[in-house]
Design an enzyme around this catalytic site. Structure first.
Site, mmCIF file in Angstrom:
data_model
loop_
_atom_site.group_PDB
_atom_site.id
_atom_site.type_symbol
_atom_site.label_atom_id
_atom_site.label_comp_id
_atom_site.label_asym_id
_atom_site.label_seq_id
_atom_site.Cartn_x
_atom_site.Cartn_y
_atom_site.Cartn_z
ATOM 1 N N HIS A 108 59.278 9.217 -7.820
ATOM 2 C CA HIS A 108 58.222 8.372 -8.367
ATOM 3 C C HIS A 108 58.786 7.006 -8.736
ATOM 4 O O HIS A 108 59.807 6.917 -9.424
ATOM 5 C CB HIS A 108 57.611 9.006 -9.622
ATOM 6 C CG HIS A 108 56.680 10.138 -9.321
ATOM 7 N ND1 HIS A 108 56.292 11.067 -10.279
ATOM 8 C CD2 HIS A 108 56.044 10.506 -8.173
ATOM 9 C CE1 HIS A 108 55.459 11.932 -9.734
ATOM 10 N NE2 HIS A 108 55.300 11.617 -8.461
ATOM 11 N N TYR A 131 52.709 15.322 -15.754
ATOM 12 C CA TYR A 131 53.249 16.678 -15.835
ATOM 13 C C TYR A 131 53.636 17.075 -17.251
ATOM 14 O O TYR A 131 54.141 18.165 -17.476
ATOM 15 C CB TYR A 131 54.480 16.798 -14.929
ATOM 16 C CG TYR A 131 54.145 16.616 -13.469
ATOM 17 C CD1 TYR A 131 53.491 17.609 -12.766
ATOM 18 C CD2 TYR A 131 54.460 15.446 -12.803
ATOM 19 C CE1 TYR A 131 53.159 17.442 -11.431
ATOM 20 C CE2 TYR A 131 54.138 15.272 -11.467
ATOM 21 C CZ TYR A 131 53.490 16.272 -10.796
ATOM 22 O OH TYR A 131 53.168 16.111 -9.471
#
Length: 306
Positions: free
Chosen positions: A272, A281
């Site tokens: 990312h 998350y």
């Protein structure tokens, strides 16, 4: 639109593929979105790209939204159009970008679906979906073990060549979004599954095929083939959740973050660019939060009676 104008889409896709070196899956998404825009323009009487205005782009966005296209899909479509128009500006076809100021409606952010650790164990240790297709079983198990072990995107997985994975070192070199590469650890279960697949791979693979994972025709697997096999695997083994490749990546991230608490490390492993993308998350259920609170907050525990 005229053939001359649709040819600009073909030139742009070639630019993405040959010069920017984007993945085949990304180029396919650009093509689908731009063909949809081109078809709509033809219906509205927009004869060429210089005739496209910001008013047209807003009308297109509103029309697609009314037909049920969600905000994220509209954002992707507008991003494709902006990139295409910037390309046309560079080619002296357009003087300005009509999509630059148009924004898609926001969609509520949904938490990604994951499998818990017991579900993952059941999935990966399930029996063969048919004893007559042992080679495909070995391949499918290797695919799922590797995706869950290393958190790979579907496009990253199918783009792997045999030389990209080092089973002795336990590392795989991945080419992600923006043609950026990263090295990711490979767990022991995944290494063993890939070893078994490599022993059987020659039965399917063409002589000059470099892809790590191939289909029954001996060539590199397509995204849809992987998606189809995972759905079949889940159905045959009584999975209640619709299984798709990205669910394994989400499960990897969720389980790793829950165990380590190291958001920055998970960001690097997932590839990312922004930490904010990984922060989705960090969701934890209330029971887990309450347990942490009771263990750690100085005023959470009840005092023993004296």
């Amino acid at each position: 639109m005229t053939r001359a104008n649709t040819e600009w889409i073909e030139k742009f896709l070639a630019h993405l593929r040959d010069e920017r070196r984007l993945s085949p899956l990304t180029v396919e998404n650009y093509q689908r979105d731009l063909n949809k825009i081109s078809a709509w323009c033809g219906q509205q009487g927009v004869e060429d790209w210089p005739s496209l205005t910001s008013h047209h782009v807003r009308a297109l966005t509103a029309t697609l939204h009314r037909t049920g296209l969600e905000g994220r899909s509209l954002q992707r479509l507008l991003s494709a159009l902006r990139s295409f128009c910037n390309y046309l500006i560079g080619e002296n076809v357009l003087a300005h970008n009509p999509a630059v100021a148009v924004r898609a409606p926001k969609s509520p952010r949904k938490l990604p679906k994951t499998l818990d650790t017991d579900q993952m164990k059941h999935l990966l240790e399930a029996g063969a979906p048919g004893q007559n297709e042992l080679v495909l079983l070995q391949r499918d198990r290797a695919i799922m073990e590797l995706m869950y072990s290393s958190g790979l995107r579907l496009g990253e997985l199918i783009g792997l060549d045999c030389g990209d994975i080092d089973l002795d070192e336990g590392l795989v070199t991945v080419t992600g979004k923006g043609n950026k590469t990263r090295r990711v650890p490979v767990g022991r279960y995944a290494r063993e599954a890939v070893r078994q697949w490599l022993q059987a791979r020659a039965i399917l693979a063409s002589m000059d095929e470099s892809a790590l994972f191939v289909g029954h025709r001996g060539t590199r697997l397509t995204p849809r083939a992987v998606q189809s096999r995972m759905r079949e695997w889940a159905i045959r083994h009584g999975g209640e959740t619709h299984l798709h490749p990205h669910m394994l990546r989400h499960s990897f991230a969720s389980h790793l973050l829950e165990s380590s608490g190291d958001l920055r490390a998970v960001q690097e492993l997932l590839g990312h660019a922004n930490l904010s993308t990984t922060q989705i998350y960090t969701h934890l259920d209330f029971q887990h939060l309450a347990s942490v609170y009771d263990r750690t907050h100085p005023r959470a525990k009840k005092r023993d009676a004296t």
